[in-house]
Design an enzyme around this catalytic site. Structure first.
Site, mmCIF file in Angstrom:
data_model
loop_
_atom_site.group_PDB
_atom_site.id
_atom_site.type_symbol
_atom_site.label_atom_id
_atom_site.label_comp_id
_atom_site.label_asym_id
_atom_site.label_seq_id
_atom_site.Cartn_x
_atom_site.Cartn_y
_atom_site.Cartn_z
ATOM 1 N N GLY A 41 0.800 -1.229 0.000
ATOM 2 C CA GLY A 41 0.000 0.000 0.000
ATOM 3 C C GLY A 41 0.827 1.270 0.000
ATOM 4 N N THR A 147 -9.063 0.169 1.272
ATOM 5 C CA THR A 147 -8.539 0.869 0.092
ATOM 6 C C THR A 147 -7.761 2.139 0.430
ATOM 7 O OG1 THR A 147 -10.743 1.826 -0.144
ATOM 8 C CG2 THR A 147 -10.228 -0.076 -1.534
ATOM 9 N N SER A 149 -6.059 5.722 1.498
ATOM 10 C CA SER A 149 -6.282 7.160 1.312
ATOM 11 C C SER A 149 -5.404 7.682 0.187
ATOM 12 C CB SER A 149 -5.929 7.892 2.603
ATOM 13 O OG SER A 149 -4.566 7.677 2.923
ATOM 14 N N GLU A 191 8.530 16.142 8.059
ATOM 15 C CA GLU A 191 9.456 15.028 7.793
ATOM 16 C C GLU A 191 10.178 15.261 6.462
ATOM 17 O OE1 GLU A 191 7.502 11.255 10.238
ATOM 18 O OE2 GLU A 191 7.576 11.145 8.069
ATOM 19 N N ASP A 317 -7.236 3.553 6.739
ATOM 20 C CA ASP A 317 -7.401 4.979 6.433
ATOM 21 C C ASP A 317 -8.787 5.312 5.884
ATOM 22 O OD1 ASP A 317 -4.771 5.382 7.133
ATOM 23 O OD2 ASP A 317 -4.138 6.239 5.211
ATOM 24 N N HIS A 449 20.366 2.345 33.177
ATOM 25 C CA HIS A 449 21.157 3.579 33.158
ATOM 26 C C HIS A 449 22.453 3.351 32.381
ATOM 27 C CE1 HIS A 449 22.923 7.320 34.572
ATOM 28 N NE2 HIS A 449 24.043 6.635 34.814
HETATM 29 P P1 FAD Z 1 -3.068 2.127 2.053
HETATM 30 O O1 FAD Z 1 -1.729 1.875 2.590
HETATM 31 O O2 FAD Z 1 -3.328 3.411 1.341
HETATM 32 O O3 FAD Z 1 -3.398 0.893 1.113
HETATM 33 C C1 FAD Z 1 -4.537 0.829 0.341
HETATM 34 C C2 FAD Z 1 -4.227 0.005 -0.889
HETATM 35 O O4 FAD Z 1 -5.447 -0.244 -1.560
HETATM 36 C C3 FAD Z 1 -3.345 0.712 -1.902
HETATM 37 O O5 FAD Z 1 -2.229 -0.090 -2.196
HETATM 38 C C4 FAD Z 1 -4.232 0.910 -3.136
HETATM 39 O O6 FAD Z 1 -3.519 0.742 -4.348
HETATM 40 C C5 FAD Z 1 -5.242 -0.197 -2.956
HETATM 41 N N1 FAD Z 1 -6.545 0.061 -3.574
HETATM 42 C C6 FAD Z 1 -7.318 1.161 -3.466
HETATM 43 N N2 FAD Z 1 -8.482 0.992 -4.113
HETATM 44 C C7 FAD Z 1 -8.436 -0.250 -4.656
HETATM 45 C C8 FAD Z 1 -9.336 -1.017 -5.421
HETATM 46 N N3 FAD Z 1 -10.563 -0.568 -5.741
HETATM 47 N N4 FAD Z 1 -8.951 -2.240 -5.821
HETATM 48 C C9 FAD Z 1 -7.725 -2.758 -5.483
HETATM 49 N N5 FAD Z 1 -6.852 -2.083 -4.753
HETATM 50 C C10 FAD Z 1 -7.202 -0.844 -4.321
HETATM 51 N N6 FAD Z 1 1.895 6.051 8.910
HETATM 52 C C11 FAD Z 1 2.573 5.631 9.996
HETATM 53 O O7 FAD Z 1 1.983 4.994 10.871
HETATM 54 N N7 FAD Z 1 3.904 5.896 10.150
HETATM 55 C C12 FAD Z 1 4.598 6.598 9.223
HETATM 56 O O8 FAD Z 1 5.795 6.820 9.395
HETATM 57 C C13 FAD Z 1 3.912 7.056 8.074
HETATM 58 N N8 FAD Z 1 4.571 7.760 7.125
HETATM 59 C C14 FAD Z 1 3.893 8.180 6.022
HETATM 60 C C15 FAD Z 1 4.586 8.928 5.075
HETATM 61 C C16 FAD Z 1 3.937 9.390 3.956
HETATM 62 C C17 FAD Z 1 4.687 10.190 2.939
HETATM 63 C C18 FAD Z 1 2.563 9.060 3.756
HETATM 64 C C19 FAD Z 1 1.846 9.512 2.524
HETATM 65 C C20 FAD Z 1 1.864 8.323 4.689
HETATM 66 C C21 FAD Z 1 2.519 7.883 5.834
HETATM 67 N N9 FAD Z 1 1.863 7.160 6.832
HETATM 68 C C22 FAD Z 1 2.534 6.752 7.949
HETATM 69 C C23 FAD Z 1 0.435 6.813 6.717
HETATM 70 C C24 FAD Z 1 0.276 5.359 6.247
HETATM 71 O O9 FAD Z 1 0.914 5.213 5.012
HETATM 72 C C25 FAD Z 1 -1.205 5.016 6.125
HETATM 73 O O10 FAD Z 1 -1.875 5.305 7.335
HETATM 74 C C26 FAD Z 1 -1.369 3.537 5.824
HETATM 75 O O11 FAD Z 1 -0.726 3.202 4.617
HETATM 76 C C27 FAD Z 1 -2.863 3.174 5.724
HETATM 77 O O12 FAD Z 1 -2.998 1.840 5.410
HETATM 78 P P2 FAD Z 1 -4.244 1.294 4.568
HETATM 79 O O13 FAD Z 1 -3.967 -0.148 4.358
HETATM 80 O O14 FAD Z 1 -5.497 1.706 5.216
HETATM 81 O O15 FAD Z 1 -4.194 2.061 3.192
HETATM 82 P P1 NAI Z 2 -1.422 16.554 8.406
HETATM 83 O O1 NAI Z 2 -2.851 16.492 8.729
HETATM 84 O O2 NAI Z 2 -0.431 15.942 9.310
HETATM 85 O O3 NAI Z 2 -0.979 18.078 8.259
HETATM 86 C C1 NAI Z 2 -1.576 18.927 7.357
HETATM 87 C C2 NAI Z 2 -1.289 20.349 7.795
HETATM 88 O O4 NAI Z 2 -1.682 21.204 6.749
HETATM 89 C C3 NAI Z 2 -2.047 20.755 9.049
HETATM 90 O O5 NAI Z 2 -1.158 21.368 9.935
HETATM 91 C C4 NAI Z 2 -3.097 21.706 8.515
HETATM 92 O O6 NAI Z 2 -3.455 22.718 9.444
HETATM 93 C C5 NAI Z 2 -2.392 22.290 7.308
HETATM 94 N N1 NAI Z 2 -3.263 22.799 6.263
HETATM 95 C C6 NAI Z 2 -4.469 22.330 5.873
HETATM 96 N N2 NAI Z 2 -4.930 23.052 4.835
HETATM 97 C C7 NAI Z 2 -3.989 23.976 4.557
HETATM 98 C C8 NAI Z 2 -3.856 25.000 3.596
HETATM 99 N N3 NAI Z 2 -4.803 25.197 2.681
HETATM 100 N N4 NAI Z 2 -2.756 25.751 3.616
HETATM 101 C C9 NAI Z 2 -1.770 25.548 4.535
HETATM 102 N N5 NAI Z 2 -1.837 24.603 5.467
HETATM 103 C C10 NAI Z 2 -2.920 23.817 5.468
HETATM 104 O O7 NAI Z 2 -1.304 15.972 6.917
HETATM 105 P P2 NAI Z 2 -0.046 15.543 6.052
HETATM 106 O O8 NAI Z 2 1.197 16.131 6.585
HETATM 107 O O9 NAI Z 2 -0.432 15.794 4.652
HETATM 108 O O10 NAI Z 2 -0.008 13.990 6.275
HETATM 109 C C11 NAI Z 2 -1.161 13.201 5.983
HETATM 110 C C12 NAI Z 2 -1.278 12.074 6.946
HETATM 111 O O11 NAI Z 2 -0.325 11.051 6.648
HETATM 112 C C13 NAI Z 2 -0.968 12.451 8.382
HETATM 113 O O12 NAI Z 2 -2.077 13.049 9.012
HETATM 114 C C14 NAI Z 2 -0.663 11.127 8.984
HETATM 115 O O13 NAI Z 2 -1.878 10.493 9.289
HETATM 116 C C15 NAI Z 2 0.031 10.400 7.845
HETATM 117 N N6 NAI Z 2 1.490 10.466 8.011
HETATM 118 C C16 NAI Z 2 2.036 9.921 9.139
HETATM 119 C C17 NAI Z 2 3.383 9.975 9.354
HETATM 120 C C18 NAI Z 2 3.932 9.420 10.616
HETATM 121 O O14 NAI Z 2 3.216 8.715 11.322
HETATM 122 N N7 NAI Z 2 5.197 9.681 10.945
HETATM 123 C C19 NAI Z 2 4.297 10.561 8.376
HETATM 124 C C20 NAI Z 2 3.615 11.146 7.245
HETATM 125 C C21 NAI Z 2 2.263 11.048 7.073
#
Ligand code: FAD
Ligand code: NAI
Length: 470
Positions: A41, A147, A149, A191, A317, A449
């Site tokens: 994913g 599926t 986000s 990040e 998600d 420690h």
């Molecule tokens: P997804 O991982 O989005 O998986 C859904 C899958 O469904 C996808 O592979 C998609 O191709 C597939 N799909 C969708 N629709 C269909 C369909 N109709 N048929 C077949 N396949 C389909 N979370 C953390 O906890 N720690 C982190 O460090 C972290 N870092 C992140 C960094 C970034 C840059 C981003 C964008 C996100 C990060 N997240 C992190 C968030 C994390 O990636 C998501 O919360 C997590 O992937 C959600 O899992 P999911 O299985 O619900 O969805």
């Molecule tokens: P986010 O929700 O963390 O941050 C979005 C920020 O954008 C907020 O501070 C919000 O106030 C601001 N914002 C919203 N609309 C805006 C606008 N029009 N102009 C300027 N600022 C605006 O979302 P982000 O960073 O996109 O990450 C998405 C999600 O992915 C996170 O919420 C998290 O769930 C997941 N994620 C988790 C990570 C981790 O666990 N280390 C790493 C990266 C992503």
């Protein structure tokens, strides 16, 4: 004749693949439909893992160029090989996604590559991606929608993944931009902003609200901003971007105060849009199948992860809750255990949140602001890493631990950490809270420690105003 399964999972991310494996462990005949060629994913392919690979590599680069000399290490002619750094990240991703193929084979999970569509109770159609070939129908006792986000778009700032990128493009920029503008001061912005700042970009974060990481404890947010500013990240808070104009030599953003006021311009080579993510339910057949969504597009489920359509469940998600991989996994395990007649459960108050910058930021439970809003009487204990001997030995002294505990019962209600390895340390607090610990319980637990975790013990002692080392 179409195949029949106990469970068909749509989506192969942390929710989908973990749910599929747990269901197979419970004896179900399972299929997983994923439209990407690789499993894992968003998290494995373009989220958690590639971002952490780059955060780690760029941290080494920064250490070599700056702190190394404080440790008596001098490096002549330090050079960045960005192609190799990106290549390493891709290899990490490739190895891990292949690992899930191995887990599927081990658990005898049938993999379908294609777009899954819910056809109603007990039936999923798998459409080959790209539209070639006819859909295959598979039958199932239960369907699990996982599926995930997708990136939330910002009108007027169209993403082309070259000059205006989402997190996906920001994980593979072919060269370090001179100037990077980041729209959104949340997790992704800080990040990935940190990655490119460490590699040499001048980074400006534009945030709509008047604080960064708005969901975190206010004191942590303030301290975090100060530390990031010291590292060289610029912030424009309380600011909204109103448009973007692309040219050969970069992008010009127009912005104004969030409350309205004088327009300003900012020029950048690359703009990263990261203002949140939205549930992905496109072409999933939900309207036709009659599955209810809420006003934010998330699939509505009950406490057993059941949608309003019999035999159709949803996790990760795509439903309510923090969009985090570990939360998605917990949802999925609980959902399939419930399908198997067991008592799956997730405590959403105990889902930790970590930001993997340097220093890291980690939290679990309530913030001080939430406790005040809920009129809960609490005591707070705080301990700075400056007073922790291990932090002094490593030179990583920025930050603190804060423990919030109920005034009457002393039960821990929230723990907030900013500091090196905060993400690893928070697990101690989550475990303690899962077992209903009091601050006294943590304070009386023997900690090794010299370790950073001693700061959690000291902050717990601080709840009763008896920290030893401050
Ligand atoms: P997804 O991982 O989005 O998986 C859904 C899958 O469904 C996808 O592979 C998609 O191709 C597939 N799909 C969708 N629709 C269909 C369909 N109709 N048929 C077949 N396949 C389909 N979370 C953390 O906890 N720690 C982190 O460090 C972290 N870092 C992140 C960094 C970034 C840059 C981003 C964008 C996100 C990060 N997240 C992190 C968030 C994390 O990636 C998501 O919360 C997590 O992937 C959600 O899992 P999911 O299985 O619900 O969805
Ligand atoms: P986010 O929700 O963390 O941050 C979005 C920020 O954008 C907020 O501070 C919000 O106030 C601001 N914002 C919203 N609309 C805006 C606008 N029009 N102009 C300027 N600022 C605006 O979302 P982000 O960073 O996109 O990450 C998405 C999600 O992915 C996170 O919420 C998290 O769930 C997941 N994620 C988790 C990570 C981790 O666990 N280390 C790493 C990266 C992503």
């Amino acid at each position: 004749m179409s195949e029949t399964y106990d469970l068909v999972v749509i989506g192969g991310g942390p929710a989908g693949y973990v749910g599929a494996i747990r269901a197979a462990q419970l004896g179900m005949k399972v299929a997983c439909v994923e439209k990407r060629k690789t499993l894992g994913g968003t998290c494995l392919n373009e989220g958690c893992i590639p971002s952490k690979a780059l955060l780690h590599s760029s941290e080494h680069y920064e250490f070599a160029g700056h702190e190394a000399k404080d440790h008596g290490i001098s490096i002549d002619k330090l050079k960045l090989d960005l192609k190799a750094m990106l290549g390493r990240k891709d290899k990490v991703v490739g190895d891990l996604t292949k690992g899930i193929d191995g887990l599927f084979a081990k658990n005898k999970i049938k993999r379908y590559i294609g777009h899954g569509i819910v056809m109603g109770k007990g039936e999923v159609a798998v459409k080959p991606e790209g539209g070639k070939g006819s859909p295959e129908s598979i039958k199932a006792k239960n369907i699990l929608i996982a599926t995930g986000s997708e990136v939330m778009p910002l009108p007027g700032v169209e993403i082309d993944e070259k000059q205006i990128v989402s997190s996906t493009g920001a994980l593979e920029l072919p060269k370090v931009p001179k100037k990077l503008a980041v729209i959104g001061g949340g997790v992704i912005g800080l990040e990935l902003g940190s990655v490119w700042r460490r590699l040499g970009a001048e980074v400006t974060v534009i945030e709509f609200l008047d604080k960064i990481i708005p969901a975190n404890d206010g004191e942590v947010s303030k301290q975090f901003q100060k530390v990031l500013e010291k590292q060289g990240i610029n912030f424009k808070l309380g600011t909204k971007v109103t448009g973007a104009k692309k040219g050969k030599d970069g992008v010009t953003l127009t912005m104004e105060p969030a409350k309205g006021g004088k327009e300003e311009k900012l020029k950048a080579d690359v703009v990263l849009v990261c203002i949140g993510r939205r549930p992905y339910t496109q072409n999933l057949g939900l309207t036709e199948a009659g599955v209810t969504l809420n006003d934010r597009g998330r699939i509505v489920v009950d406490e057993h992860f059941r949608t309003n359509v019999e035999g159709v469940y949803a996790v990760g998600d795509v439903i309510e809750g923090p969009m985090l991989a570990h939360k998605a996994e917990e949802d999925a395990v609980a959902a399939v255990e419930i399908m198997a007649g067991q008592a799956g459960h997730v405590d959403y108050n105990l889902v930790p949140g970590v930001i993997y910058t340097f220093p890291e930021v980690a939290m679990v439970g309530k913030t001080e602001e939430q406790l005040k809003d809920e009129a809960v009487d609490y005591n707070a204990g705080k301990f700075p890493f400056m007073a922790n001997s291990r932090a002094r030995a490593t030179g990583q002294t920025d930050g603190f631990v804060k423990v919030l505990a109920d005034k009457k019962s002393d039960k821990v209600l929230g723990v907030h950490i900013i500091g090196a390895q905060a993400g690893t340390m928070i697990a101690e607090a989550v475990t303690a809270m899962e077992y209903g610990a009091s601050a006294e319980d943590i304070a009386r637990t023997c900690h090794s420690h010299p370790d950073l975790n001693e700061s959690i013990k000291e902050a717990a002692l601080g709840v009763a105003k008896r920290s030893i080392h401050i």
